[in-house]
Design an enzyme around this catalytic site. Structure first.
Site, mmCIF file in Angstrom:
data_model
loop_
_atom_site.group_PDB
_atom_site.id
_atom_site.type_symbol
_atom_site.label_atom_id
_atom_site.label_comp_id
_atom_site.label_asym_id
_atom_site.label_seq_id
_atom_site.Cartn_x
_atom_site.Cartn_y
_atom_site.Cartn_z
ATOM 1 N N PRO A 206 0.893 -1.355 -0.133
ATOM 2 C CG PRO A 206 -0.490 -1.226 1.829
ATOM 3 C CD PRO A 206 0.620 -2.168 1.132
ATOM 4 C CD GLU B 283 -1.164 -7.276 11.057
ATOM 5 O OE1 GLU B 283 -2.266 -8.186 10.911
ATOM 6 O OE2 GLU B 283 -1.560 -6.091 10.869
ATOM 7 N NE ARG C 293 -5.105 -6.001 -21.724
ATOM 8 C CZ ARG C 293 -6.093 -6.734 -22.541
ATOM 9 N NH1 ARG C 293 -6.623 -7.798 -22.214
ATOM 10 N NH2 ARG C 293 -6.926 -6.058 -23.531
ATOM 11 C CG ASP D 27 -4.219 -0.379 -30.557
ATOM 12 O OD1 ASP D 27 -4.514 -0.957 -31.603
ATOM 13 O OD2 ASP D 27 -3.558 -0.808 -29.725
HETATM 14 C C1 LIG Z 1 -4.340 3.146 3.136
HETATM 15 C C2 LIG Z 1 -4.775 1.813 2.823
HETATM 16 C C3 LIG Z 1 -4.260 1.278 1.177
HETATM 17 C C4 LIG Z 1 -6.197 1.318 2.526
HETATM 18 C C5 LIG Z 1 -4.130 0.633 3.430
HETATM 19 C C6 LIG Z 1 -3.277 1.026 4.688
HETATM 20 C C7 LIG Z 1 -2.767 0.062 5.524
HETATM 21 C C8 LIG Z 1 -2.678 -1.211 5.157
HETATM 22 C C9 LIG Z 1 -3.432 -1.578 4.043
HETATM 23 C C10 LIG Z 1 -3.311 -2.984 3.708
HETATM 24 O O1 LIG Z 1 -3.968 -3.546 2.778
HETATM 25 N N1 LIG Z 1 -2.706 -3.988 4.359
HETATM 26 C C11 LIG Z 1 -2.562 -5.314 3.842
HETATM 27 C C12 LIG Z 1 -1.647 -5.560 2.807
HETATM 28 N N2 LIG Z 1 -1.891 -4.893 1.567
HETATM 29 C C13 LIG Z 1 -1.494 -4.866 0.470
HETATM 30 O O2 LIG Z 1 -0.545 -5.610 0.148
HETATM 31 C C14 LIG Z 1 -1.757 -4.082 -0.506
HETATM 32 C C15 LIG Z 1 -2.999 -3.205 -0.208
HETATM 33 C C16 LIG Z 1 -3.602 -2.142 -1.098
HETATM 34 C C17 LIG Z 1 -2.963 -1.941 -2.506
HETATM 35 C C18 LIG Z 1 -1.822 -2.918 -2.902
HETATM 36 N N3 LIG Z 1 -1.216 -3.220 -3.739
HETATM 37 O O3 LIG Z 1 -0.154 -3.997 -3.736
HETATM 38 C C19 LIG Z 1 -0.322 -4.429 -2.446
HETATM 39 C C20 LIG Z 1 -1.164 -4.034 -1.925
HETATM 40 C C21 LIG Z 1 -1.652 -7.313 2.685
HETATM 41 C C22 LIG Z 1 -1.063 -7.959 3.635
HETATM 42 C C23 LIG Z 1 0.173 -7.588 3.848
HETATM 43 C C24 LIG Z 1 0.440 -5.925 4.302
HETATM 44 C C25 LIG Z 1 -0.185 -5.271 3.216
HETATM 45 C C26 LIG Z 1 -4.080 -0.558 3.145
#
Ligand SMILES: CC(C)(C)c1cccc(C(=O)NCC2(NC(=O)c3cccc4nocc34)CCCCC2)c1
Length: 245
Positions: free
Chosen positions: A88, A115, A153, A168
Site C-alpha cells: 500500500p 501485517e 498485455r 488500442d
Molecule cells: C490506506 C490503505 C491503502 C487502505 C491501507 C493502509 C494500511 C494497510 C493496508 C493493507 O491493505 N494492508 C494489507 C496488505 N495490503 C497490500 O499488500 C496492498 C493493499 C493495497 C494495495 C496494494 N497494492 O499492492 C499491495 C497492496 C496485505 C497483507 C500484507 C500487508 C499489506 C491498506
C-alpha cells in the site's frame, strides 16, 4: 517476459497463467511464471515464515531470512531482475508505470501477507514499491496478478488482432463506448440505429463521440490528462447537446 513471484500461496498465483490472454501467452512461451515459496526456505522444523512483532501488538510479521532466501534463489535462476514489492505504500500503478515495467527484462514480485514484511527486507532486497490502489486487501498476490496481466498485455504477440484493437482503444486514454450484440431487442430495449446502419464511418464517429462523452461524464480527470483535439471538442459538444447536458 519472465515473472518470478515470491508468495506463500503459489497455487493462487499460478492460476492467473491458466486462462485467457495470459494462458495463451504462457502456452506460446511469450510469458513465463515461476513461483517461489518462502516456506521452502525456512530452516526450522516448523518451516516458520512469520513471527510476532517486536514492540508487541496484534498479528504477525514475515521474517527476513526465509523471504530473502527465496528472493536470492529467484535472482540466481535467471537474468538480473528488478525486485518489486507490492504494498500500500507503493507508487500508484498507472498506464505509464505498467509500460515502464513491460520494458524491464525480468521482474521479481514480492507479495506480503499477515501485517507485512520485516522492514529490513525492503532495505536489503526491494528496488521499487508499487500499489494497485487505496483499499485494504489480504495479501500482495492479487495486486501481483493485476500487475502481471497489465504488463503482459503490452508485450508483442500477447494480444491477438481483435484484443489489440480493444487495447488500442483503452490505451487511447478514453473510456470505452457502449457495446451491443444480438438479440436486437431485449427487454423492450433496442440498439442505437447508427450501429445497424452499415455506415462504418458513421459508426466509428458515433463510437468516438460516445467514448469522449462517457469519459467526460464519468472520468473527467482522464480527459484533463489527455487533452482533446479540435475535432474531439466538436464531438463532445455534439454529445452534450444530444444528451441535453
Ligand atoms: C490506506 C490503505 C491503502 C487502505 C491501507 C493502509 C494500511 C494497510 C493496508 C493493507 O491493505 N494492508 C494489507 C496488505 N495490503 C497490500 O499488500 C496492498 C493493499 C493495497 C494495495 C496494494 N497494492 O499492492 C499491495 C497492496 C496485505 C497483507 C500484507 C500487508 C499489506 C491498506
Amino acid at each position: 517476459m519472465r515473472f518470478d513471484v515470491i508468495t506463500l500461496f503459489p497455487d493462487m498465483v499460478d492460476a492467473v497463467m491458466g486462462h485467457g490472454v495470459l494462458g495463451r501467452a504462457a502456452e506460446q512461451g511469450l510469458v513465463e511464471l515461476v513461483t517461489w515459496n518462502p516456506r521452502d526456505y525456512a530452516t526450522d522444523r516448523h518451516r516458520t515464515v512469520d513471527d510476532r512483532p517486536y514492540g508487541g501488538g496484534p498479528g504477525m510479521v514475515m521474517k527476513v531470512e526465509p523471504v530473502r532466501a527465496a528472493i536470492q534463489a529467484a535472482r540466481a535462476a535467471g537474468e538480473p531482475a528488478s525486485v518489486v514489492y507490492l504494498t500500500p505504500e507503493g507508487q500508484k500503478l498507472d498506464g505509464a508505470g505498467v509500460a515502464a515495467l513491460a520494458d524491464c527484462g525480468r521482474i521479481i514480485l514480492l507479495c506480503g501477507r499477515y501485517e507485512g514484511i520485516d522492514e529490513r527486507l525492503i532495505e536489503l532486497e526491494v528496488d521499487q514499491e508499487i500499489s494497485i490502489g487505496d483499499y485494504v486487501v489480504s495479501g500482495g498476490e492479487l495486486p501481483a496478478m493485476v500487475m502481471m496481466d497489465a504488463v503482459a498485455r503490452l508485450l508483442p504477440g500477447v494480444l491477438g488482432h481483435a484484443d489489440s484493437a480493444a487495447q488500442d482503444a483503452f490505451a487511447e486514454g478514453l473510456l470505452d463506448c457502449p457495446h451491443y450484440t444480438r438479440p436486437e431487442v431485449v427487454a423492450g430495449q433496442g440498439v442505437p440505429d447508427v450501429l445497424l446502419s452499415g455506415d462504418h464511418q458513421a459508426v466509428a464517429r458515433w463510437r468516438h463521440r460516445e467514448a469522449l462523452g462517457r469519459t467526460w461524464r464519468k472520468r473527467p480527470d482522464l480527459l484533463e490528462q489527455r487533452g482533446l483535439s479540435h475535432e474531439e471538442q466538436t464531438l463532445l459538444e455534439d454529445y452534450r447537446r444530444e444528451q441535453d447536458y
